[in-house]
Design a protein around this motif. Sequence first.
Motif, mmCIF file in Angstrom:
data_model
loop_
_atom_site.group_PDB
_atom_site.id
_atom_site.type_symbol
_atom_site.label_atom_id
_atom_site.label_comp_id
_atom_site.label_asym_id
_atom_site.label_seq_id
_atom_site.Cartn_x
_atom_site.Cartn_y
_atom_site.Cartn_z
ATOM 1 N N LEU A 62 -8.161 6.728 3.615
ATOM 2 C CA LEU A 62 -6.847 6.593 2.986
ATOM 3 C C LEU A 62 -6.084 5.398 3.524
ATOM 4 O O LEU A 62 -6.349 4.902 4.619
ATOM 5 C CB LEU A 62 -6.025 7.863 3.176
ATOM 6 C CG LEU A 62 -5.615 8.263 4.598
ATOM 7 C CD1 LEU A 62 -4.326 9.086 4.566
ATOM 8 C CD2 LEU A 62 -6.712 9.093 5.258
ATOM 9 N N LEU A 64 -1.930 3.338 2.903
ATOM 10 C CA LEU A 64 -0.585 3.388 2.325
ATOM 11 C C LEU A 64 -0.174 2.013 1.822
ATOM 12 O O LEU A 64 -0.321 1.009 2.518
ATOM 13 C CB LEU A 64 0.413 3.868 3.383
ATOM 14 C CG LEU A 64 1.905 3.813 3.027
ATOM 15 C CD1 LEU A 64 2.236 4.832 1.933
ATOM 16 C CD2 LEU A 64 2.752 4.068 4.269
ATOM 17 N N SER A 66 3.313 0.377 0.554
ATOM 18 C CA SER A 66 4.704 0.816 0.639
ATOM 19 C C SER A 66 5.688 -0.353 0.573
ATOM 20 O O SER A 66 5.423 -1.447 1.063
ATOM 21 C CB SER A 66 4.902 1.577 1.963
ATOM 22 O OG SER A 66 6.222 2.011 2.107
ATOM 23 N N ARG A 71 6.246 4.159 -2.584
ATOM 24 C CA ARG A 71 5.227 4.433 -1.567
ATOM 25 C C ARG A 71 4.048 5.086 -2.270
ATOM 26 O O ARG A 71 4.227 6.068 -2.993
ATOM 27 C CB ARG A 71 5.777 5.364 -0.478
ATOM 28 C CG ARG A 71 6.767 4.709 0.468
ATOM 29 C CD ARG A 71 7.031 5.574 1.688
ATOM 30 N NE ARG A 71 7.751 6.785 1.321
ATOM 31 C CZ ARG A 71 9.073 6.921 1.416
ATOM 32 N NH1 ARG A 71 9.815 5.907 1.849
ATOM 33 N NH2 ARG A 71 9.658 8.055 1.077
ATOM 34 N N ILE A 73 0.055 6.536 -1.529
ATOM 35 C CA ILE A 73 -1.072 6.827 -0.654
ATOM 36 C C ILE A 73 -2.319 6.879 -1.530
ATOM 37 O O ILE A 73 -2.388 7.660 -2.487
ATOM 38 C CB ILE A 73 -0.900 8.167 0.078
ATOM 39 C CG1 ILE A 73 0.341 8.128 0.965
ATOM 40 C CG2 ILE A 73 -2.146 8.472 0.933
ATOM 41 C CD1 ILE A 73 0.668 9.464 1.619
ATOM 42 N N LYS A 75 -6.446 7.518 -1.700
ATOM 43 C CA LYS A 75 -7.483 8.228 -0.953
ATOM 44 C C LYS A 75 -8.813 8.157 -1.690
ATOM 45 O O LYS A 75 -8.854 8.196 -2.919
ATOM 46 C CB LYS A 75 -7.101 9.703 -0.782
ATOM 47 C CG LYS A 75 -5.785 9.929 -0.068
ATOM 48 C CD LYS A 75 -5.427 11.401 -0.052
ATOM 49 C CE LYS A 75 -4.053 11.633 0.554
ATOM 50 N NZ LYS A 75 -3.663 13.063 0.510
ATOM 51 N N CYS A 111 -10.776 0.732 1.236
ATOM 52 C CA CYS A 111 -9.341 1.032 1.172
ATOM 53 C C CYS A 111 -8.510 -0.240 1.264
ATOM 54 O O CYS A 111 -7.521 -0.403 0.539
ATOM 55 C CB CYS A 111 -8.951 2.000 2.287
ATOM 56 S SG CYS A 111 -9.287 3.720 1.919
ATOM 57 N N ALA A 115 -6.020 -1.350 -1.737
ATOM 58 C CA ALA A 115 -4.594 -1.555 -1.478
ATOM 59 C C ALA A 115 -4.184 -2.985 -1.815
ATOM 60 O O ALA A 115 -3.100 -3.220 -2.367
ATOM 61 C CB ALA A 115 -4.280 -1.242 -0.013
ATOM 62 N N SER A 132 -0.662 -0.532 4.998
ATOM 63 C CA SER A 132 -0.951 0.015 6.327
ATOM 64 C C SER A 132 -2.402 -0.269 6.702
ATOM 65 O O SER A 132 -3.169 -0.816 5.908
ATOM 66 C CB SER A 132 -0.713 1.532 6.328
ATOM 67 O OG SER A 132 -1.755 2.198 5.616
ATOM 68 N N GLU A 142 -7.157 17.513 4.305
ATOM 69 C CA GLU A 142 -6.383 17.542 3.067
ATOM 70 C C GLU A 142 -5.829 18.931 2.811
ATOM 71 O O GLU A 142 -4.725 19.090 2.292
ATOM 72 C CB GLU A 142 -7.263 17.094 1.900
ATOM 73 C CG GLU A 142 -6.540 16.986 0.579
ATOM 74 C CD GLU A 142 -5.705 15.709 0.463
ATOM 75 O OE1 GLU A 142 -5.472 15.271 -0.655
ATOM 76 O OE2 GLU A 142 -5.286 15.168 1.497
ATOM 77 N N SER A 171 -4.305 9.747 -5.681
ATOM 78 C CA SER A 171 -3.132 8.969 -5.286
ATOM 79 C C SER A 171 -1.908 9.869 -5.292
ATOM 80 O O SER A 171 -1.826 10.816 -6.088
ATOM 81 C CB SER A 171 -2.908 7.781 -6.228
ATOM 82 O OG SER A 171 -2.574 8.232 -7.536
ATOM 83 N N SER A 173 2.166 9.091 -5.382
ATOM 84 C CA SER A 173 3.151 8.019 -5.527
ATOM 85 C C SER A 173 4.562 8.591 -5.439
ATOM 86 O O SER A 173 4.872 9.591 -6.082
ATOM 87 C CB SER A 173 2.986 7.304 -6.867
ATOM 88 O OG SER A 173 1.669 6.808 -7.009
#
Length: 200
Positions: A62, A64, A66, A71, A73, A75, A111, A115, A132, A142, A171, A173
């Motif tokens: 995962l 982030l 942001s 924001r 995330i 995964k 990831c 991102a 991140s 999870e 995701s 959001s």
Amino acid sequence: MGAESAEARKAVVDTSAVKEVLKQVIRHRVENTIVRASALKDAKLQEVSNSDDFLYGHWMSLILVSGSAIRVILKIHFDTSTSRSMLANKLKKKLDDIDDRMAMDHMREMCNLMAGALKAAFNNAGIITGISIPLVTSGFDEAVFSDKIDPRKIHDVWKITWDSGELACSSVSDVLSWNDFAELKVDEDKQDDEGDGEFL
């Protein structure tokens, strides 16, 4: 007059439409990244019928994305055998040449690329975000957060499947400023938006 027009435009932002576009942008960027970064053939996106489940794979990577407006995330839920196979395919090596550490590094780098691709899409719409560091953790983690789903956030789950495997992607959001998303649209990302990545 100009200020009033700007305020009028802000007032008519359709949040339902923004949610749908945001979901499609995220799916599009994630799918393209995974397909390119692992040189997958005949991969396709598939809806998840059991979206109320929270364990889609033994492992989960995962990251982030942001900023002041949103924001997200991202995964990837996966099994070790799948990630080893993906990297072997990418590097054109035998499966025995790929150990678990290399496979986990591949999912972290995936990831990073996902991102970066999403950040580029946001940037094209004038939305500034940062990224991140990527993490890999047990997929069972999870379930710890399954009772804490916030209905105000946008949750999405889907699969990417191909002949020899599949990944579950998700995701979460949290839109902080709906008005900033008036220019967001689903478009074909460029090859250099995300690159192919370097894997050792």
